[in-house]
Scaffold this active site. Structure first.
Site, PDB file in Angstrom:
ATOM      1  N   ASP A   1       0.291  -7.482  12.080  1.00 48.10           N
ATOM      2  CA  ASP A   1       0.031  -6.663  10.904  1.00 48.10           C
ATOM      3  C   ASP A   1       0.824  -7.221   9.728  1.00 48.10           C
ATOM      4  OD1 ASP A   1      -1.208  -3.604  10.491  1.00 48.10           O
ATOM      5  OD2 ASP A   1       0.268  -4.207   8.994  1.00 48.10           O
TER       6      ASP A   1
ATOM      7  N   ASP B   1       0.339 -12.284   7.807  1.00 50.26           N
ATOM      8  CA  ASP B   1      -1.081 -12.249   7.504  1.00 50.26           C
ATOM      9  C   ASP B   1      -1.843 -12.704   8.741  1.00 50.26           C
ATOM     10  OD1 ASP B   1      -3.432 -14.350   6.442  1.00 50.26           O
ATOM     11  OD2 ASP B   1      -3.475 -12.358   5.531  1.00 50.26           O
ATOM     12  N   ALA B   2      -2.807 -11.905   9.196  1.00 50.10           N
ATOM     13  CA  ALA B   2      -3.499 -12.199  10.451  1.00 50.10           C
ATOM     14  C   ALA B   2      -4.225 -13.531  10.403  1.00 50.10           C
ATOM     15  CB  ALA B   2      -4.482 -11.067  10.774  1.00 50.10           C
TER      16      ALA B   2
ATOM     17  N   ASP C   1      -8.825  -4.885  13.960  1.00 46.71           N
ATOM     18  CA  ASP C   1      -8.506  -3.489  13.621  1.00 46.71           C
ATOM     19  C   ASP C   1      -8.017  -3.469  12.182  1.00 46.71           C
ATOM     20  OD1 ASP C   1      -8.069  -0.789  13.778  1.00 46.71           O
ATOM     21  OD2 ASP C   1      -6.215  -0.946  14.939  1.00 46.71           O
TER      22      ASP C   1
ATOM     23  N   GLU D   1      -0.497   0.838  13.373  1.00 45.87           N
ATOM     24  CA  GLU D   1      -0.088   2.145  13.902  1.00 45.87           C
ATOM     25  C   GLU D   1       0.183   2.104  15.397  1.00 45.87           C
ATOM     26  OE1 GLU D   1      -3.365   5.200  14.708  1.00 45.87           O
ATOM     27  OE2 GLU D   1      -4.223   3.976  13.103  1.00 45.87           O
TER      28      GLU D   1
ATOM     29  N   GLN E   1       0.820  -1.211   0.000  1.00 48.78           N
ATOM     30  CA  GLN E   1       0.000   0.000   0.000  1.00 48.78           C
ATOM     31  C   GLN E   1       0.856   1.265   0.000  1.00 48.78           C
ATOM     32  OE1 GLN E   1      -2.332  -1.042   3.406  1.00 48.78           O
ATOM     33  NE2 GLN E   1      -0.502  -1.551   4.548  1.00 48.78           N
TER      34      GLN E   1
END
Length: 387
Positions: free
Chosen positions: A186, A217-218, A235, A166, A111
């Protein structure tokens, strides 16, 4: 009037590049609406247009310098236009705010990541052109995401956070005295490193020995772990077409992977997208209904987040009933939490779980269930659909 506009707008979590450069002759009703919207929402904003070149910030985090000749006069003074960030909310709707500067921009494997210094909201984290959190009001989102579930649990000791790069969700969870371990998983190392460098408010959380930071990867991470958790937190980015997260909103994921990793009194909570009068049917009602297929007890709640320009929703679920009242929540806050919460107390949480008639009726009547082949998406596209 400002309530109407703030309810009508909303923020999702992936990009759709868009900004129209304009000339005075092109001013029509929709441009007037776009330009006066900040004035309606925030009365001390001033819209200033000058003769200098205007830097227009596109929703993908890029910028373009355009020559502008628009100007207004107030008390015989001419004001130059500032830079603006603009997010595409829908095909016919946008949300913009003035900038002091673009602090940093990087592109990871997954991203585009941008940190903006804004006039209204302070530092703002933008991923793939979509607002993720703002310095002045991120506490609203993160307190609502974390504390209701932990306060409703009789004795939360370990937490698994899906996403949360974050660090703000971990920060809030670590305020609870009973917590022994927080796993934050994350997928994007760049996001985590970026936030550790630039979001100083979370530096203490990142250095906390109770935090187990995992880059993975969660779905894969939680599936392979042998341990179970008292609370699991979603989240995650909103479900958008081509994005990496929509499969983590499906019934099969909740039923086959997530729920078996909860302890007997375990609670699952997730952010669930826009929950305003005009936006709750996009994904909020579907996420709620999907979770309702898997857990016995499900609570939906919402709060207004100014920087998101909408009411936002969360869904909390368990196979054990939620027994709480305002007094008990206040008592648990006093006993369990180090520091002071800025938003939530017992009355505020009960109020947030009291949804208006339109939203309540939609949740009751919703029939859509998220599957890998039948998902609903918010406006925007993930990295997989970049041109």
């Amino acid at each position: 009037m400002s309530f109407f506009f703030s309810s009508f707008l909303r923020c999702s979590c992936y990009k759709r590049p868009a900004f129209l450069a304009y000339q005075p002759s092109q001013f029509h009703l929709h441009f007037d609406f776009l330009l006066i919207l900040p004035l309606l929402l925030f009365s001390d904003f001033h819209l200033n247009m000058g003769t200098e070149a205007v830097e227009i910030i596109y929703a993908n985090g890029l910028s373009k310098i355009c020559d502008g000749i628009n100007q207004t006069h107030s008390d015989d003074q001419t004001h130059t236009d500032s830079s603006w960030f603009e997010e595409s909310i829908d095909e016919d709707l946008k949300w913009s705010f003035a900038l002091n500067s673009v602090l940093c921009k990087v592109t990871s494997e997954y991203q585009d990541i941008t940190l903006l210094d804004t006039k209204r909201f302070g530092k703002v984290l933008v991923i793939d052109g979509k607002m993720q959190s703002a310095e002045v009001d991120e506490f609203i989102y993160h307190e609502c995401l974390i504390h209701p579930a932990l306060l409703c649990h009789p004795n939360p000791q370990n937490v698994f956070i899906m996403g949360g790069g974050e660090g703000s969700a971990a920060r809030e969870a670590l305020k609870h005295k009973s917590i022994e371990k927080v796993v934050m998983c994350d997928i994007d190392q760049e996001v985590v490193d970026f936030c550790r460098r630039h979001l100083t408010v979370n530096q203490e959380a990142f250095s906390n020995k109770k935090l187990d930071l995992v880059i993975n990867d969660a779905k894969a991470e939680i599936e392979k772990r042998n341990e179970k958790f008292d609370v699991i937190v979603g989240d995650l980015a909103d479900p958008v077409e081509g994005g990496p997260c929509y499969q983590l909103y499906t019934k099969s994921f909740y039923e086959q992977i997530l729920k078996p990793k909860l302890n007997e009194n375990g609670i699952f909570v997730t952010q669930a997208g826009p929950a305003g009068v005009f936006t709750h049917k996009e994904v909020f009602s579907s996420i709620y209904n999907t979770i309702k297929q898997v857990f016995k007890y499900v609570v939906a709640y919402s709060a207004h987040v100014p920087s998101f320009a909408d009411t936002w929703g969360w869904v909390m679920a368990s196979d054990q009933p939620f027994c709480f009242n305002a007094e008990e929540i206040d008592r648990r806050v006093d006993e369990r939490i180090d520091g002071e919460l800025l938003l939530l107390n017992g009355a505020a949480f009960l109020s947030s779980a009291t949804l208006n008639k339109a939203v309540s009726q939609s949740l009751l009547n919703e029939t859509h269930v998220y599957t890998e082949d039948n998902a609903r998406f918010l406006h925007g596209h993930g990295v997989a659909n970049k041109n």
